[in-house]
Write an enzyme that holds these catalytic residues in place. Structure first.
Site, PDB file in Angstrom:
ATOM      1  N   GLU A  39      -5.874   7.186  -2.073  1.00 42.94           N
ATOM      2  CA  GLU A  39      -6.122   6.005  -1.247  1.00 42.94           C
ATOM      3  C   GLU A  39      -6.842   4.875  -1.976  1.00 42.94           C
ATOM      4  O   GLU A  39      -6.592   3.708  -1.706  1.00 42.94           O
ATOM      5  CB  GLU A  39      -6.881   6.394   0.024  1.00 42.94           C
ATOM      6  CG  GLU A  39      -6.124   7.379   0.922  1.00 42.94           C
ATOM      7  CD  GLU A  39      -4.755   6.869   1.365  1.00 42.94           C
ATOM      8  OE1 GLU A  39      -4.455   5.665   1.204  1.00 42.94           O
ATOM      9  OE2 GLU A  39      -3.961   7.696   1.864  1.00 42.94           O
ATOM     10  N   HIS A  51       0.827  -1.213   0.000  1.00 39.03           N
ATOM     11  CA  HIS A  51       0.000   0.000   0.000  1.00 39.03           C
ATOM     12  C   HIS A  51       0.862   1.265   0.000  1.00 39.03           C
ATOM     13  O   HIS A  51       0.698   2.145  -0.843  1.00 39.03           O
ATOM     14  CB  HIS A  51      -0.922  -0.015   1.230  1.00 39.03           C
ATOM     15  CG  HIS A  51      -1.813   1.185   1.344  1.00 39.03           C
ATOM     16  ND1 HIS A  51      -3.141   1.149   0.989  1.00 39.03           N
ATOM     17  CD2 HIS A  51      -1.568   2.459   1.762  1.00 39.03           C
ATOM     18  CE1 HIS A  51      -3.673   2.340   1.184  1.00 39.03           C
ATOM     19  NE2 HIS A  51      -2.736   3.161   1.657  1.00 39.03           N
ATOM     20  N   GLU A  52       1.782   1.335   0.938  1.00 37.35           N
ATOM     21  CA  GLU A  52       2.579   2.569   1.046  1.00 37.35           C
ATOM     22  C   GLU A  52       3.498   2.730  -0.157  1.00 37.35           C
ATOM     23  O   GLU A  52       3.747   3.853  -0.612  1.00 37.35           O
ATOM     24  CB  GLU A  52       3.376   2.595   2.351  1.00 37.35           C
ATOM     25  CG  GLU A  52       2.556   2.433   3.637  1.00 37.35           C
ATOM     26  CD  GLU A  52       1.377   3.378   3.782  1.00 37.35           C
ATOM     27  OE1 GLU A  52       1.369   4.446   3.139  1.00 37.35           O
ATOM     28  OE2 GLU A  52       0.443   3.031   4.538  1.00 37.35           O
ATOM     29  N   HIS A  88       1.812   4.242  -3.049  1.00 37.12           N
ATOM     30  CA  HIS A  88       1.689   5.703  -2.930  1.00 37.12           C
ATOM     31  C   HIS A  88       2.861   6.445  -3.569  1.00 37.12           C
ATOM     32  O   HIS A  88       2.744   7.632  -3.866  1.00 37.12           O
ATOM     33  CB  HIS A  88       1.622   6.118  -1.459  1.00 37.12           C
ATOM     34  CG  HIS A  88       0.245   6.062  -0.866  1.00 37.12           C
ATOM     35  ND1 HIS A  88      -0.847   6.632  -1.461  1.00 37.12           N
ATOM     36  CD2 HIS A  88      -0.206   5.513   0.293  1.00 37.12           C
ATOM     37  CE1 HIS A  88      -1.913   6.446  -0.692  1.00 37.12           C
ATOM     38  NE2 HIS A  88      -1.559   5.766   0.373  1.00 37.12           N
TER      39      HIS A  88
HETATM   40 ZN   LIG Z   1      -2.693   5.150   2.007  1.00 36.59          ZN
END
Ligand SMILES: [Zn+2]
Ligand SMILES: *[C@@H]1O[C@H](CO)[C@@H](O)[C@H](O)[C@H]1NC(C)=O
Ligand SMILES: *[C@@H]1O[C@H](CO)[C@@H](O)[C@H](O)[C@H]1NC(C)=O
Ligand SMILES: *[C@@H]1O[C@H](CO)[C@@H](O)[C@H](O)[C@H]1NC(C)=O
Ligand SMILES: *[C@@H]1O[C@H](CO)[C@@H](O)[C@H](O)[C@H]1NC(C)=O
Ligand SMILES: *[C@@H]1O[C@H](CO)[C@@H](O)[C@H](O)[C@H]1NC(C)=O
Ligand SMILES: *[C@@H]1O[C@H](CO)[C@@H](O)[C@H](O)[C@H]1NC(C)=O
Length: 899
Positions: A361, A338-339, A342
């Protein structure tokens, strides 16, 4: 709240009227007239011997330009900084103005700092605005804060202190005056001063360290890529690195070094996978360094600062025997993915304003799942995706729902920011993007994302930028008005249900649509309509892999009809629940589906659709569109269901129903459960097995936790035997469930011993919760809960007692009522007690409980003071719940009794 904001706008309007050249500031937002391009930032942690590291000194030189003539002021953000010097240099580097601190204007509410100028700025010339200031190191997760880490076993010795930052969304201003909005991208160069014994890391490579004397050093870092203020970060610690801090490394406390191998390897694989997937590799984005740093008791799971990602310690550090179960590992893999996602979605391509948070997100959540699934298929995240979708369906069917994209002006104040970071932007965002991906095809989707990422690298976007790329790659057939399709699910709230009717000759199905709501009387707009991708399979053509729509349900048309050459028995819409809608089948189809599901291999109907049908049925019953008896009859099918994801949907629905059943009704419910779970439970048992798949492990956890809670004899017997025979600890992801079940039988004494012996705090609290499942609630309450010195133990202990023994809630309530004031005194104040009782009241199901509760409120009215209002409205809710159960569950209870 709202009132004061309006007041502020008015105030700003008055000010701007007076200053003709300064029509720039509106509310909390900055004008677009002045743009920063470079921040040269020095932060020096003060090492005051008496009070180490509670303040810092800062200097920042901001290179900026104006695109507007006649500007006589510069406005930017700051918060809690004490500015002592402010200088403006012109394009030749000459001092143009020395602005006395007293001349600076500051608005506490909007956090805007205005620097008045004597001469207007020359358009498009570089100026340098310099500030010297001091600030406070916070103890909460705001701006620059510190965390103390105590030596295990010796709580008086501080082993470590770490300093780190958290700037998302609007907290960079706690550390330096800045243009603290994501669209003001600039480059940053950081110089971090710290005492010896520490080292510093930041977004980029460490270039050099200078010795300032007196045991003080400054670490100088490379210039960052062009990025938003909320992504700036640094960390001052004595962490040890696994890997190379100029390239890729995981940083943790030295004693955890050996436990970061797992996360280190996951990160490496994830970066490689994204480098393959996206057109620009991580390093090509503009930063060579990628560091993960662990943060003890971090109240945020992870923060995607460019090049320096912070993760909670539980996630990054795998403690053998404590945090290395499949559940933990899945979470670690997903959050790392997830990170890192980003770095592309958020860091390189950034939302233009926070009202489009889903652009960050939603994509991060979707790619977290896609990439983790690709690398670690054993977690079946493709199937588990529908759990996320079904969870957000609940929130999106209520009046409190809000659209994915809100207007820029609606996100200004702190509370408006908080709402954004709820699960909506994540789960609905990911679900809607997944729907587009399914409808246009993965290859077309990847092409759009590649061109989107390339075109907007280092820039800011709004949803229309994304839509442009999706449109360019969208297949011509079947026809759809894309603008409407996109806005239906991003600018409108909610989602539709498709109602499916079949003609008597079984050669035609007719589809209607309607917005799905939990409660059609809650003030929500029930008339909303949507553009819906229609995919389907039938018994004649039972393939589920082609997710290209057969057609789109045009929102302006009343119905869609599908004809077949030969009669069909059943039809399933929304293949793999790839789109964002529910499906209500009429009775003849549902009967045929039940039959089809009972056949070998569930007639090829995939896990996602099996879960969807169950989740939809429960929700239609909850909303009163069908009767719960129909749902429970349909669920007889679960007798041959062994997969986790459909069981997850079933339990979610079953728990919601069982919460409204009285202790007298629960045994019949238990019998029903016993019956439908017999096959799956015989396969899984309570004991782990060397053939277990990850999904089996998850499913066992689910089954045992529920079956034993509802007093399933087989479950309790097996747990008792296994617990007594085998002294080995169950795996960490099953431990609480198993120990909780064991505490209900004969395991209490030994679990108490485990609790007493345990030194790991998280584990100890887990054991406390397990202990509190005991059926001998009175002894546990008197000996343990009442005497515990830890407030969290007290409240969690009580909650566990009745939640894990729903049949005992009446006597537990009576017991609490006996000495409620004494109990409250113990907690320190009555508010904790009010919160606990308020939560407990959600589980009341009988008139007797309602009366007991009313008496308790009445008798202690003085003690509760004004907080009594909370309990009084809780009592109203209890009465509504009783009424709801009478209306909706009577047939079901008759059915369960007769069965
Ligand atoms: Zn996030
Ligand atoms: C940044 O500021 C420091 C002084 O704080 C100065 O020595 C350095 O030259 C500056 N760097 C740039 C690129 O302006
Ligand atoms: C202004 O400063 C930026 C960044 O520091 C630099 O890239 C740009 O070339 C400068 N512009 C002028 C006109 O000097
Ligand atoms: C870490 O592992 C190495 C090699 O296995 C071992 O020598 C060392 O003692 C371990 N360190 C700690 C702190 O456990
Ligand atoms: C919630 O209900 C109120 C009226 O009771 C209505 O004004 C509002 O628009 C509704 N909100 C949503 C999101 O539907
Ligand atoms: C279509 O199916 C729904 C759901 O079962 C039912 O309520 C409705 O009466 C049916 N309509 C027709 C025309 O049969
Ligand atoms: C708890 O610790 C004591 C003393 O070390 C030990 O004898 C006992 O076996 C431990 N209990 C459990 C359940 O592990």
């Amino acid at each position: 709240m709202k009132g004061s904001i309006v007041g502020l706008w008015l105030l700003t309007a008055v000010i701007t009227l007076n200053l003709i050249a300064n029509l720039e500031v509106v509310g909390y937002r900055l004008s677009r007239y002045i743009r920063p391009s470079f921040y040269n930032l020095s932060i020096n942690i003060q090492d005051d011997a008496s009070n180490p590291g509670t303040t810092f000194n800062g200097e920042v030189a901001i290179t900026l330009q104006s695109n507007q003539s006649n500007l006589l002021e510069i406005t930017l953000h700051k918060k809690l900084l004490n500015i002592t010097r402010c200088l403006l240099y012109n394009k030749d580097g000459r001092l143009q103005q020395d602005i006395a601190a007293s001349q600076l204007r500051y608005d506490n509410e909007t956090e805007l700092l205005t620097v008045p100028l004597l001469q207007p700025l020359i358009v498009n010339a570089n100026y340098t605005l310099y500030f010297k200031y001091s600030g406070k190191v916070q103890s909460d997760t705001l701006g620059l804060f510190s965390k103390e880490i105590w030596n295990a076993g010796n709580s008086s010795a501080r082993a470590h202190k770490v300093f780190l930052t958290q700037f998302e969304s609007i907290d960079a201003r706690f550390v330096f005056p800045c243009f603290d909005e994501p669209a003001f991208k600039a480059k940053f160069q950081l110089h971090i001063g710290r005492p010896s014994g520490y080292n510093a890391v930041s977004n980029t490579r460490l270039m050099e360290t200078t010795n300032e004397g007196k045991n003080y050093f400054v670490d100088h870092f490379d210039v960052t890529p062009i990025m938003s203020t909320y992504l700036v970060a640094f960390l001052i610690s004595n962490y040890q690195a696994r890997g190379n801090i100029s390239d890729y490394a995981v940083l943790s406390l030295p004693e955890h070094y050996n436990k970061t191998e797992f996360s280190y390897n996951v990160g490496k694989r994830v970066v490689a996978a994204f480098n393959e997937l996206f057109p620009i590799s991580y390093k090509q984005l503009g930063n060579d360094v990628l560091l993960f740093a662990s943060v003890p008791s971090f109240d945020i799971v992870g923060m995607e600062n460019w090049g320096l990602i912070f993760y909670s310690e539980e996630l990054l550090v795998q403690k053998p025997g404590y945090t290395d179960g499949f559940v933990h590992k899945e979470f670690t893999c997903r959050m790392i993915a997830h990170e890192i996602a980003h770095m592309w979605f958020g860091n390189s391509v950034t939302l233009s304003w926070w009202s489009h948070l889903w652009l960050n997100e939603g994509f991060a959540r979707l790619y977290e799942i896609l990439v983790t699934h690709q690398l670690y298929p054993e977690y079946h995240l493709d199937q588990q995706f529908v759990i996320h979708l079904q969870t957000i369906f609940d929130e999106d069917a209520m009046n409190s729902s809000h659209p994915l994209s809100s207007s820029e002006s609606s996100i200004q104040t702190e509370s408006e920011f908080e709402e954004l970071f709820g699960s909506f932007s994540y789960e609905k965002g990911a679900s809607i993007i997944r729907m587009w991906r399914s409808a246009m095809g993965a290859v077309n989707f990847d092409n759009s994302i590649n061109s989107y990422l390339k075109q907007h690298h280092l820039k800011n976007t709004s949803p229309s930028d994304l839509f442009a790329h999706l449109k360019q790659n969208w297949p011509a057939q079947p026809e759809v008005v894309l603008d409407t399709f996109f806005s239906d699910f991003t600018e409108q709230v909610g989602y539709p249900m498709v109602i499916v009717n079949i003609t008597q000759n079984q050669q035609r199905v007719i589809l209607h649509q309607k917005r799905f709501l939990n409660d059609y009387e809650d003030g929500s707009d029930a008339t909303l309509r949507y553009t819906i991708p229609i995919t389907f399979a039938t018994n004649v053509k039972n393939t589920f892999d082609n997710l290209t729509p057969y057609t789109y349900f045009d929102k302006n048309k009343t119905t869609v009809e599908i004809s077949f050459k030969e009669p069909i028995e059943w039809i399933i819409l929304n293949l793999k629940q790839s789109s964002y809608y529910r499906v209500l089948y009429d009775k003849p189809i549902l009967a045929q589906l039940k039959l089809a599901l009972s056949k070998n291999g569930h007639s090829s109907i995939p896990v996602e659709n099996r879960a969807q049908i169950i989740d939809d049925l429960f929700n239609f019953a909850h909303a009163g569109m069908i009767d719960y008896v129909d749902v429970f009859e349909f669920l007889e099918n679960l007798k041959n269901e062994f997969d986790y994801v459909p069981w997850y949907a079933a339990y979610k629905g079953l728990i919601r129903v069982s919460q409204r059943l009285t202790p007298q009704q629960l045994p019949y419910f238990g019998k029903y459960l016993n019956n439908i779970t017999s096959a799956v439970f015989a396969k899984l048992t309570v004991k782990s097995n060397s053939d277990d798949t990850v999904m089996d492990v998850y499913n066992r956890q689910l089954q045992v936790s529920l079956l034993c809670r509802y007093q399933n004899t087989e479950c309790n017997n097996q747990v008792k035997l296994h617990f007594e025979a085998d002294l080995e600890k169950p795996s960490p992801d099953y431990r609480e469930t198993f120990y909780c079940a064991a505490a209900r039988t004969t395991g209490y004494a030994r679990i108490l011993e485990l609790y007493t012996n345990e030194s790991d705090l998280e584990e100890k609290h887990m054991l406390w919760r397990a202990l509190s499942c005991t059926r001998d609630y009175r002894a546990h309450y008197n000996n343990m809960v009442f005497n515990s010195k830890i407030v969290e133990n007290k409240t969690d202990g009580v909650t566990q007692m009745y939640e894990e023994n729903p049949d005992l809630i009446t006597p537990i309530l009576s017991m609490l009522a006996e000495n409620i004031t004494k109990w409250s005194n113990f907690l320190g104040d009555s508010w904790e007690t009010v919160v606990m009782l308020n939560k407990m009241s959600e589980s009341f199901t009988t008139v007797e409980q309602a009366n007991l509760f009313a008496e308790l409120i009445d008798e202690n009215s003085e003690f509760f003071g004004t907080d009594i209002e909370v309990l009084e409205s809780a009592l109203e809710r209890v009465k509504m719940n009783l009424e709801w159960a009478k209306q909706r569950l009577s047939n079901l209870n008759n059915y369960l009794r007769r069965r």
